[in-house]
Design a protein around this motif. Structure first.
Motif, PDB file in Angstrom:
ATOM      1  N   THR A 195       0.832  -1.210   0.000  1.00 17.13           N
ATOM      2  CA  THR A 195       0.000   0.000   0.000  1.00 17.13           C
ATOM      3  C   THR A 195       0.859   1.250   0.000  1.00 17.13           C
ATOM      4  O   THR A 195       0.589   2.219  -0.723  1.00 17.13           O
ATOM      5  CB  THR A 195      -0.938   0.008   1.218  1.00 17.13           C
ATOM      6  OG1 THR A 195      -1.689  -1.206   1.235  1.00 17.13           O
ATOM      7  CG2 THR A 195      -1.901   1.178   1.159  1.00 17.13           C
TER       8      THR A 195
ATOM      9  N   SER B 153      -9.102   0.837   2.197  1.00 15.78           N
ATOM     10  CA  SER B 153      -8.964  -0.512   1.646  1.00 15.78           C
ATOM     11  C   SER B 153     -10.026  -1.416   2.252  1.00 15.78           C
ATOM     12  O   SER B 153     -10.925  -0.951   2.964  1.00 15.78           O
ATOM     13  CB  SER B 153      -7.567  -1.068   1.961  1.00 15.78           C
ATOM     14  OG  SER B 153      -7.433  -1.261   3.356  1.00 15.78           O
ATOM     15  N   GLY B 154      -9.880  -2.712   1.992  1.00 19.06           N
ATOM     16  CA  GLY B 154     -10.773  -3.664   2.631  1.00 19.06           C
ATOM     17  C   GLY B 154     -10.693  -3.580   4.139  1.00 19.06           C
ATOM     18  O   GLY B 154     -11.646  -3.927   4.837  1.00 19.06           O
TER      19      GLY B 154
ATOM     20  N   SER C 126     -13.944  -3.525   6.464  1.00 16.51           N
ATOM     21  CA  SER C 126     -14.181  -4.538   7.497  1.00 16.51           C
ATOM     22  C   SER C 126     -14.373  -3.900   8.863  1.00 16.51           C
ATOM     23  O   SER C 126     -15.199  -4.362   9.659  1.00 16.51           O
ATOM     24  CB  SER C 126     -13.017  -5.528   7.539  1.00 16.51           C
ATOM     25  OG  SER C 126     -11.830  -4.922   8.029  1.00 16.51           O
TER      26      SER C 126
ATOM     27  N   GLN D  20      -6.682  -3.149  -7.384  1.00 15.13           N
ATOM     28  CA  GLN D  20      -7.414  -4.309  -6.876  1.00 15.13           C
ATOM     29  C   GLN D  20      -6.472  -5.504  -6.986  1.00 15.13           C
ATOM     30  O   GLN D  20      -5.906  -5.757  -8.057  1.00 15.13           O
ATOM     31  CB  GLN D  20      -8.689  -4.582  -7.668  1.00 15.13           C
ATOM     32  CG  GLN D  20      -9.502  -5.738  -7.098  1.00 15.13           C
ATOM     33  CD  GLN D  20     -10.724  -6.055  -7.931  1.00 15.13           C
ATOM     34  OE1 GLN D  20     -10.611  -6.500  -9.068  1.00 15.13           O
ATOM     35  NE2 GLN D  20     -11.898  -5.838  -7.369  1.00 15.13           N
TER      36      GLN D  20
ATOM     37  N   ALA E 200      -5.205 -12.439  -4.159  1.00 12.01           N
ATOM     38  CA  ALA E 200      -4.387 -12.938  -3.060  1.00 12.01           C
ATOM     39  C   ALA E 200      -3.776 -14.266  -3.481  1.00 12.01           C
ATOM     40  O   ALA E 200      -4.336 -14.982  -4.317  1.00 12.01           O
ATOM     41  CB  ALA E 200      -5.231 -13.124  -1.802  1.00 12.01           C
TER      42      ALA E 200
ATOM     43  N   THR F  86     -10.367  -9.428   9.731  1.00 10.79           N
ATOM     44  CA  THR F  86     -10.010  -8.704   8.521  1.00 10.79           C
ATOM     45  C   THR F  86     -10.014  -9.667   7.336  1.00 10.79           C
ATOM     46  O   THR F  86     -10.194 -10.877   7.484  1.00 10.79           O
ATOM     47  CB  THR F  86      -8.651  -8.017   8.665  1.00 10.79           C
ATOM     48  OG1 THR F  86      -7.667  -8.992   9.061  1.00 10.79           O
ATOM     49  CG2 THR F  86      -8.706  -6.923   9.712  1.00 10.79           C
ATOM     50  N   LEU F  87      -9.802  -9.129   6.144  1.00 13.70           N
ATOM     51  CA  LEU F  87     -10.004  -9.912   4.930  1.00 13.70           C
ATOM     52  C   LEU F  87      -9.109 -11.149   4.871  1.00 13.70           C
ATOM     53  O   LEU F  87      -9.564 -12.226   4.473  1.00 13.70           O
ATOM     54  CB  LEU F  87      -9.768  -9.028   3.701  1.00 13.70           C
ATOM     55  CG  LEU F  87     -10.061  -9.646   2.341  1.00 13.70           C
ATOM     56  CD1 LEU F  87     -11.485 -10.149   2.269  1.00 13.70           C
ATOM     57  CD2 LEU F  87      -9.798  -8.628   1.232  1.00 13.70           C
TER      58      LEU F  87
ATOM     59  N   THR G 173     -10.611 -14.903   4.651  1.00 14.87           N
ATOM     60  CA  THR G 173     -10.338 -15.696   3.457  1.00 14.87           C
ATOM     61  C   THR G 173      -9.708 -17.038   3.833  1.00 14.87           C
ATOM     62  O   THR G 173     -10.081 -18.087   3.286  1.00 14.87           O
ATOM     63  CB  THR G 173      -9.411 -14.932   2.500  1.00 14.87           C
ATOM     64  OG1 THR G 173     -10.017 -13.686   2.153  1.00 14.87           O
ATOM     65  CG2 THR G 173      -9.172 -15.724   1.227  1.00 14.87           C
TER      66      THR G 173
ATOM     67  N   LYS H 179      -0.658 -10.426  -0.830  1.00 14.85           N
ATOM     68  CA  LYS H 179      -0.812  -9.893  -2.177  1.00 14.85           C
ATOM     69  C   LYS H 179       0.425 -10.284  -2.982  1.00 14.85           C
ATOM     70  O   LYS H 179       1.539 -10.295  -2.449  1.00 14.85           O
ATOM     71  CB  LYS H 179      -0.900  -8.368  -2.147  1.00 14.85           C
ATOM     72  CG  LYS H 179      -2.055  -7.782  -1.383  1.00 14.85           C
ATOM     73  CD  LYS H 179      -1.926  -6.266  -1.407  1.00 14.85           C
ATOM     74  CE  LYS H 179      -2.956  -5.583  -0.558  1.00 14.85           C
ATOM     75  NZ  LYS H 179      -2.782  -4.112  -0.549  1.00 14.85           N
TER      76      LYS H 179
ATOM     77  N   GLN I 177      -9.090  -7.782  -2.283  1.00 15.44           N
ATOM     78  CA  GLN I 177      -8.500  -6.598  -1.658  1.00 15.44           C
ATOM     79  C   GLN I 177      -8.380  -5.456  -2.666  1.00 15.44           C
ATOM     80  O   GLN I 177      -8.011  -5.679  -3.821  1.00 15.44           O
ATOM     81  CB  GLN I 177      -7.119  -6.949  -1.108  1.00 15.44           C
ATOM     82  CG  GLN I 177      -6.418  -5.801  -0.419  1.00 15.44           C
ATOM     83  CD  GLN I 177      -7.171  -5.304   0.802  1.00 15.44           C
ATOM     84  OE1 GLN I 177      -8.025  -4.425   0.689  1.00 15.44           O
ATOM     85  NE2 GLN I 177      -6.857  -5.863   1.959  1.00 15.44           N
TER      86      GLN I 177
ATOM     87  N   THR J  89      -7.484  -0.957  -2.941  1.00 16.80           N
ATOM     88  CA  THR J  89      -7.050   0.291  -2.325  1.00 16.80           C
ATOM     89  C   THR J  89      -7.655   1.440  -3.119  1.00 16.80           C
ATOM     90  O   THR J  89      -7.584   1.446  -4.345  1.00 16.80           O
ATOM     91  CB  THR J  89      -5.512   0.395  -2.335  1.00 16.80           C
ATOM     92  OG1 THR J  89      -4.951  -0.698  -1.598  1.00 16.80           O
ATOM     93  CG2 THR J  89      -5.052   1.698  -1.718  1.00 16.80           C
TER      94      THR J  89
END
Length: 323
Positions: free
Chosen positions: A46, A95-96, A100, A122, A125, A162-163, A167, A205, A253, A255
């Motif tokens: 990020t 972001s995600g 969340s 985008q 993952a 969180t994501l 996941t 990522k 995910q 940003t």
């Protein structure tokens, strides 16, 4: 109510500056100096996104100062954005993580405190293991998780809820396995723990670990996205193996740039034009292609819908976890 507000905000018609005026952002009131608050440590994916925008903004007559304020899954940085004057001088990267946090109601942040501007990236993952791990394939990782009877470790950047955590939960549930979740402050720590043999499986990522993948220090075993990555053509998707990593809705995910609520419409249009001009530039697109993320620059109703989709996914996932 939050989702209705989110979608309604996206329907507000804001015409972008025509291409002939793309360089004349000053006439739209865009400040010469802009602070971009990033809620993660320097050196992560990020942060690098923000810093790659700096020369592109400078070329367009604007100085972009990136300020890293890590903590709280980006809540600290975005709280400061929400409290800033809506004059275009203080912006943030959401972001995600932000979505969340709002969905969980664990922080005093709301969608109506922000104006969404432009999606910058985008990211799919990937699941990775250390080079010294005996795990070579996704099937072997699943077998190790099952054999571990809840003692197998898997980690990602961000706390539970969180994501990354959700996941990994979805993958484990899809294959009938359990694991111990290990939360890290950033992807660099995930990579280091994998390389040191202290973590069984990591979710990251691609852009976070391409260096270690290319050097052979990390081994990717699956892509949690809709298609294989051109940069990793031999790595299968989880879907190819019959695993649904997104049972609560498509949550990849992303940003995106945000401003404080109350931003005047002409200034919002100018900032959207400035970000889109930089994100869609050949230089930024080349970087996105090499690091396996999508830089589509969506804005307005399309961006609002993408945020709302992730918000609904998080709410569904949290409700399922509480059953």
């Amino acid at each position: 109510m939050q989702r209705r507000h989110l979608l309604a905000a996206g329907m507000a018609g804001l015409a972008l500056a025509p291409p002939s005026q793309a360089q004349d952002f000053a006439r739209q009131g865009v400040p010469t100096d802009i602070r971009l608050l990033v809620g993660f440590a320097a050196g992560g994916a990020t942060d690098l996104l923000a810093r790659r925008l700096q020369p592109l903004f400078e070329r367009r007559g604007h100085r972009l100062v990136v300020e890293n304020i890590p903590g709280g899954g980006s809540a600290i940085a975005l709280s400061r954005v929400a409290q800033a004057r809506p004059d275009g001088r203080t912006l943030g990267f959401a972001s995600g993580g932000l979505i969340s946090l709002i969905a969980s109601a664990e922080v005093p942040l709301r969608f109506d405190q922000f104006i969404n501007l432009v999606r910058v990236s985008q990211d799919p993952a990937i699941l990775v293991v250390g080079a010294k791990s005996p795990i070579q394939t996704l099937e072997q990782a699943i077998a190790a998780m099952r054999a571990g009877a809840g003692g197998f470790s898997a980690g990602a950047a961000g706390p539970e809820g969180t994501l990354g955590h959700l996941t990994l939960n979805a993958v484990a549930a899809a294959v009938g396995a359990e694991f111990i979740y290990v939360a890290y402050p950033g992807a660099s720590r995930v990579a280091n723990e994998l390389m040191g043999g202290h973590l069984g499986l990591g979710l990251v990522k691609p852009a976070d670990v391409f260096g270690q993948v290319r050097s052979g220090e990390l081994r990717p075993i699956a892509v949690l996205g809709e298609a294989r990555l051109a940069q990793l053509p031999n790595v299968p998707t989880a879907a190819e193996r019959g695993i649904n990593a997104f049972p609560d809705g498509r949550m990849l995910q992303m940003t995106y740039a945000v401003a404080p609520a109350g931003l005047p419409d002409p200034l919002r249009a100018g900032l959207v034009a400035l970000f889109r001009d930089a994100v869609l530039s050949p230089e930024f697109q080349a970087t996105a292609a090499s690091e396996a993320y999508l830089a589509d620059g969506i804005h307005g109703a399309e961006l609002e819908a993408a945020v709302a989709e992730m918000f609904d996914g998080f709410r569904t996932a949290y409700a399922r976890m509480k059953r």
